[in-house]
Enzyme design. Structure first.
Site, PDB file in Angstrom:
ATOM      1  N   PHE A 121       3.900 -10.832  -5.915  1.00  0.00           N
ATOM      2  CA  PHE A 121       4.938 -11.862  -5.896  1.00  0.00           C
ATOM      3  C   PHE A 121       5.842 -11.742  -4.674  1.00  0.00           C
ATOM      4  CE2 PHE A 121       7.599  -8.472  -7.525  1.00  0.00           C
ATOM      5  CZ  PHE A 121       8.905  -8.833  -7.217  1.00  0.00           C
ATOM      6  N   LYS A 122       5.927 -10.549  -4.120  1.00  0.00           N
ATOM      7  CA  LYS A 122       6.827 -10.323  -2.988  1.00  0.00           C
ATOM      8  C   LYS A 122       6.410 -11.099  -1.742  1.00  0.00           C
ATOM      9  CE  LYS A 122       7.961  -5.929  -5.057  1.00  0.00           C
ATOM     10  NZ  LYS A 122       7.756  -4.475  -5.092  1.00  0.00           N
ATOM     11  N   ASP A 123       5.147 -11.530  -1.698  1.00  0.00           N
ATOM     12  CA  ASP A 123       4.695 -12.334  -0.567  1.00  0.00           C
ATOM     13  C   ASP A 123       5.476 -13.642  -0.454  1.00  0.00           C
ATOM     14  OD1 ASP A 123       2.639 -10.638   0.400  1.00  0.00           O
ATOM     15  OD2 ASP A 123       1.275 -11.354  -1.142  1.00  0.00           O
ATOM     16  N   THR A 162       6.024  -3.344  -2.175  1.00  0.00           N
ATOM     17  CA  THR A 162       6.919  -3.953  -1.195  1.00  0.00           C
ATOM     18  C   THR A 162       6.459  -3.639   0.222  1.00  0.00           C
ATOM     19  OG1 THR A 162       8.826  -3.852  -2.666  1.00  0.00           O
ATOM     20  CG2 THR A 162       9.290  -4.053  -0.332  1.00  0.00           C
TER      21      THR A 162
END
Length: 514
Positions: A121-123, A162
Site C-alpha cells: 500500500f505504501k506505493d 517501507t
C-alpha cells in the site's frame, strides 16, 4: 501567503513552526521542534462531490483532492496532473486501488492496495512523494551547477516494506540520495533505528551540510496521498446497485502500526466522506488498542521468550526496546509515530474555550501535545481525560488480533473464498468479521495492504495443510529470481551510534555529488 487557503498552509503539532507552504513541509518532513505538520484547516469536499466525482478515474480524483491542500501558486494544475500521472502509471491496474467483494452476505469488501511496483500500500504514497521531491528540486536547481545545486538526503527506517517502496519511489530521481536503515539479523531494533532517524533530523552537525527529507509516514504527503483511496472506495460503493448512499453505513477497517493509513481515513471523514467508526486493527503490539479501551497511551515492553515470534525471512526482528515479534512485522511498533497528529485534533476539539480565537485554541492544543509527548518520553506513557477519550471513540474503535487468529483467518478465507491474504490484511479481515457480526448490514471495507507473496512464510504456515494451495500460483513474475539480484548494503555497528550513521551518510553523499 495570500495565494494559499488555510488548508494549503501548514504548522507543527507542537507549535514551533507556522505558516509553511506545502513545499516546505514535504521537503522538511519532520518539524524542527519534533512535531508533525498538519494543515491550518481541513476543508470540506465540494457540495456535489458525490455526483460530480462519481465516475472520475483515480488520477483525476487524486488531482481534485490534492488541489485542496496544494496551492496552484506552488504547483500549477498542469504540473500537478503530470506528477500524478507519473506516479500512478507505474501501477499494474488502471484503478490503482480496486475494491473486491470478499463476502457479499456479510458485506465485507477488500480494498486492494498492493498493485503498485513493490506490491504494498505504501506505493500509493511513495510514488507520489518521490515525484514531488524531484519536481521541487528540479525547480530549485534550474540554471545551477555544482555546489550551488540543492540536494536532498532522504533517510528512513523500516522493519517491513517501507524501504523497498521508498527506494523504488526515489530511484533515479535527480539530486536525491536515499538511506534506509534496516535492522540486521537479531541484533538491532526498528524502534531504535526510528530513534536514530529522529536524532539525525535534530542533529546540528549533519544539518549543516545536508538537507534531510523523510519518507516514513511522518511526511504529510504520505497521508495526503492515502486520503484518495478512501474517497475512491466510497465512490466505488456508491456505483454498485446494492449500496444505498442515503441509508447504508460504511466502516473502514485498517491494519495499523504507525497510524498513518488510518489517519488518512480520519482526514477523509473530516473532508466529508460518510463513514462510521474507523476500526484500528492491531496485532499483539497493541498500544493503540489499549488506548481506546482505557485512555492510557503507554508502552508495554516485552522481552525474552515473550517477545519472540514471526519469521526473520518475512521481516520479523528482535526488539530490545520491547516490541513483540509477530507474523505481521510491518505493524510491530512500540509507539505509533502518526498518533501525535490525531492527539492534536483531539486536544483542539475538546477545549471548553468555545469563544476563544482559533489561534488561541491552536496554541493550547500544541501545548497539550507537547506535554503528552514529554510524558511519553520521560515516563513511558500518559493518560487523557474522559472527554478526549470520548472524542477519540466518536471517530474510531479498535480490535486486537493475535498471531493465532491471523493464521486462522488466512486459512478460513482461503477455504471459503479461495482468496489468499497476507498476514497484515488478515488482521483487517479478522476485525471486519467482528464488525460484521456486531453490526449486521453495515458495509465493512477492509484495507488489504500487501500482496501475500511478500510474507510467504506466514502464508505457507497458515495453508500448509491445504492440498489445493501451491505458493507458485500466487507468486508474481516480478519476484522470480529476485534473490539473485545484486544488493547494496552498508553496515553500521550499533556501537558506532549516531556518529557512525552521520559519517556514512555524509561520505556517501559527497561521493555521489563529486
Amino acid at each position: 501567503m495570500s495565494s494559499h487557503t488555510a488548508s494549503q498552509r501548514y504548522f507543527s503539532t507542537r507549535g514551533g513552526s507556522n505558516g509553511l507552504s506545502f513545499e516546505d513541509v514535504i521537503l522538511k518532513g519532520l518539524a524542527p521542534d519534533g512535531g508533525l505538520y498538519i494543515p491550518e484547516e481541513i476543508p470540506l469536499l465540494p457540495p456535489n462531490w458525490q455526483d460530480d466525482w462519481r465516475d472520475l478515474p483515480f488520477e483525476e480524483l487524486a488531482f481534485q483532492i490534492f488541489s485542496l491542500f496544494i496551492s496552484p501558486a506552488e504547483i500549477s494544475p498542469s504540473a500537478l496532473k503530470d506528477i500524478i500521472h507519473k506516479s500512478y502509471s507505474t501501477f499494474r491496474v488502471p484503478d490503482v486501488a480496486p475494491m473486491v467483494t470478499l463476502d457479499g452476505d456479510k458485506r465485507i469488501l477488500l480494498l486492494e492496495l498492493f498493485h503498485g511496483p513493490t506490491f504494498a500500500f505504501k506505493d500509493v504514497a511513495l510514488q507520489f512523494l518521490g515525484n514531488l521531491f524531484e519536481y521541487f528540486l528540479v525547480r530549485k536547481n534550474e540554471g545551477k551547477d555544482g555546489d550551488d545545486r540543492s540536494h536532498l538526503t532522504v533517510i528512513g527506517a523500516t522493519s517491513g516494506d517501507t524501504g523497498s517502496a521508498a527506494i523504488y519511489g526515489l530511484r533515479a530521481k535527480k539530486d536525491v540520495s536515499v538511506f534506509i536503515m534496516y535492522p540486521t539479523g537479531k541484533v538491532s531494533a526498528i524502534q531504535e533505528t526510528q530513534d536514530f532517524v529522529k536524532a539525525l533530523f535534530a542533529d546540528p552537525v549533519i544539518n549543516k551540510t545536508q538537507s534531510l527529507g523523510a519518507v516514513n509516514s511522518i511526511n504529510w504527503a504520505r497521508i495526503l496521498a492515502q486520503i484518495v483511496y478512501y474517497v475512491s472506495s466510497y465512490l466505488s460503493l456508491s456505483r454498485s446497485n446494492s449500496f444505498n448512499a442515503s441509508n447504508d453505513q460504511v466502516r473502514f477497517i485498517v491494519p495499523t502500526g504507525n497510524f498513518g493509513d488510518v489517519l488518512a481515513g480520519f482526514f477523509a471523514k473530516k473532508l466529508g466522506v460518510p463513514s462510521g467508526s474507523l476500526v484500528v486493527a492491531t496485532n499483539e503490539n497493541d498500544i493503540l488498542y489499549r488506548f481506546w479501551q482505557t485512555g492510557a497511551y503507554e508502552k508495554n515492553p516485552v522481552h525474552g521468550s515473550a517477545a519472540e515470534g514471526g519469521f526473520v525471512e518475512d521481516g520479523a526482528k528482535a526488539h530490545p526496546s520491547g516490541v513483540k515479534e509477530t507474523l505481521s512485522p510491518a505493524m510491530d511498533i512500540l509507539v505509533s509515530s502518526n498518533f501525535e497528529r490525531l492527539l492534536w485534533y483531539l486536544a483542539y476539539d475538546t477545549q471548553s474555550l468555545s469563544t476563544a480565537k482559533v489561534q488561541e485554541k491552536r496554541e493550547v492544543a500544541c501545548s497539550r501535545v507537547k506535554e503528552w509527548q514529554i510524558e511519553l518520553k520521560s515516563k513511558g506513557g500518559f493518560s487523557v481525560e474522559k472527554s478526549v477519550l470520548d472524542a477519540a471513540k466518536a471517530d474510531f474503535s479498535s480490535e486486537r488480533v493475535s498471531d493465532a487468529e491471523t493464521l486462522s483467518t488466512i486459512r478460513d478465507i482461503y477455504r471459503e473464498k479461495g482468496y489468499v491474504l497476507d498476514p497484515h490484511s488478515a488482521i483487517g479481515v479478522t476485525a471486519a468479521l467482528r464488525s460484521a457480526a456486531a453490526a449486521p448490514g453495515v458495509y465493512n471495507v477492509a484495507l488489504a495492504t500487501a500482496h501475500p507473496a511478500k510474507f510467504s512464510n506466514a502464508v505457507e504456515l497458515a495453508l500448509k495443510d491445504e492440498k489445493a494451495f501451491h505458493f507458485r500460483e500466487i507468486l508474481p513474475e516480478q519476484f522470480v529470481g529476485m534473490e539473485e539480484l545484486p544488493k547494496r548494503v552498508r553496515y553500521v555497528k550499533k556501537s558506532e551510534g549516531l556518529d557512525g550513521l552521520r559519517n556514512l551518510i555524509v561520505d556517501d553523499v559527497a561521493k555521489e555529488m563529486s
